[in-house]
Scaffold this motif. Sequence first.
Motif, PDB file in Angstrom:
ATOM      1  N   GLU A  36       0.751  -1.095  -0.029  1.00 47.91           N
ATOM      2  CA  GLU A  36      -0.135  -0.075  -0.028  1.00 47.91           C
ATOM      3  C   GLU A  36       0.768   1.324   0.170  1.00 47.91           C
ATOM      4  O   GLU A  36       1.723   1.509   0.879  1.00 47.91           O
ATOM      5  CB  GLU A  36      -0.970   0.040   1.044  1.00 47.91           C
ATOM      6  CG  GLU A  36      -1.937  -0.973   1.100  1.00 47.91           C
ATOM      7  CD  GLU A  36      -2.844  -0.927   2.376  1.00 47.91           C
ATOM      8  OE1 GLU A  36      -2.966  -0.194   3.208  1.00 47.91           O
ATOM      9  OE2 GLU A  36      -3.621  -2.157   2.703  1.00 47.91           O
ATOM     10  N   ASN A  38       1.051   5.239   0.412  1.00 47.20           N
ATOM     11  CA  ASN A  38       0.477   6.371   1.003  1.00 47.20           C
ATOM     12  C   ASN A  38       0.780   7.627   0.069  1.00 47.20           C
ATOM     13  O   ASN A  38       2.011   8.118   0.035  1.00 47.20           O
ATOM     14  CB  ASN A  38       0.673   6.636   2.439  1.00 47.20           C
ATOM     15  CG  ASN A  38       0.120   5.423   3.146  1.00 47.20           C
ATOM     16  OD1 ASN A  38      -0.938   5.105   2.984  1.00 47.20           O
ATOM     17  ND2 ASN A  38       0.900   5.088   4.043  1.00 47.20           N
ATOM     18  N   LEU A  40       0.413  11.474  -1.866  1.00 53.82           N
ATOM     19  CA  LEU A  40      -0.156  13.037  -1.618  1.00 53.82           C
ATOM     20  C   LEU A  40      -1.573  12.963  -1.275  1.00 53.82           C
ATOM     21  O   LEU A  40      -2.029  12.514  -2.113  1.00 53.82           O
ATOM     22  CB  LEU A  40       0.506  14.078  -2.441  1.00 53.82           C
ATOM     23  CG  LEU A  40       1.977  13.669  -2.728  1.00 53.82           C
ATOM     24  CD1 LEU A  40       2.679  14.799  -3.602  1.00 53.82           C
ATOM     25  CD2 LEU A  40       2.702  14.070  -1.149  1.00 53.82           C
ATOM     26  N   ARG A  41      -2.061  14.130  -0.410  1.00 54.09           N
ATOM     27  CA  ARG A  41      -3.251  14.629  -0.300  1.00 54.09           C
ATOM     28  C   ARG A  41      -4.090  13.283   0.209  1.00 54.09           C
ATOM     29  O   ARG A  41      -5.332  13.330   0.210  1.00 54.09           O
ATOM     30  CB  ARG A  41      -4.032  14.966  -1.592  1.00 54.09           C
ATOM     31  CG  ARG A  41      -3.310  16.069  -2.062  1.00 54.09           C
ATOM     32  CD  ARG A  41      -3.981  16.685  -3.218  1.00 54.09           C
ATOM     33  NE  ARG A  41      -3.467  17.834  -4.050  1.00 54.09           N
ATOM     34  CZ  ARG A  41      -3.386  17.794  -5.301  1.00 54.09           C
ATOM     35  NH1 ARG A  41      -3.855  17.356  -5.894  1.00 54.09           N
ATOM     36  NH2 ARG A  41      -2.610  18.944  -5.598  1.00 54.09           N
ATOM     37  N   GLY A  42      -3.475  12.481   0.987  1.00 52.35           N
ATOM     38  CA  GLY A  42      -4.104  11.276   1.751  1.00 52.35           C
ATOM     39  C   GLY A  42      -4.712  10.096   1.073  1.00 52.35           C
ATOM     40  O   GLY A  42      -5.432   9.011   1.566  1.00 52.35           O
ATOM     41  N   SER A  43      -4.397   9.968  -0.202  1.00 53.79           N
ATOM     42  CA  SER A  43      -5.045   8.796  -1.207  1.00 53.79           C
ATOM     43  C   SER A  43      -3.872   7.650  -0.827  1.00 53.79           C
ATOM     44  O   SER A  43      -3.114   7.767  -0.641  1.00 53.79           O
ATOM     45  CB  SER A  43      -5.137   9.207  -2.535  1.00 53.79           C
ATOM     46  OG  SER A  43      -4.002   9.546  -3.081  1.00 53.79           O
ATOM     47  N   THR A  44      -4.609   6.658  -1.112  1.00 52.94           N
ATOM     48  CA  THR A  44      -3.626   5.315  -1.335  1.00 52.94           C
ATOM     49  C   THR A  44      -3.997   4.664  -2.280  1.00 52.94           C
ATOM     50  O   THR A  44      -4.740   4.398  -3.117  1.00 52.94           O
ATOM     51  CB  THR A  44      -4.180   4.522   0.163  1.00 52.94           C
ATOM     52  OG1 THR A  44      -4.032   5.340   1.127  1.00 52.94           O
ATOM     53  CG2 THR A  44      -3.330   3.088   0.001  1.00 52.94           C
TER      54      THR A  44
END
Length: 71
Positions: A36, A38, A40-44
């Motif tokens: 997984e 991680n 930028l901007r919190g997306s995965t």
Amino acid sequence: MIPFLSQLRSYTTGDFEPVHVRNSHHCAVIGIGLVELNLLRGSTSVLHDVRHVSKLSRSLIYVGSFVKMKK
């Protein structure tokens, strides 16, 4: 390809085809799993079939595979 087992999920050990690295060298793949990322901007994003190559000193992502996943 990734050198650290701790970064892999759904890990499977086995006898896999070695990967080709610089100057025609080969490195053994000792397992396959998913990672997984991680972003930028919190997306995965999840990368599947990531090879565990313990002889690598850094993680490598083949960009061509990543682009194919997005389609």
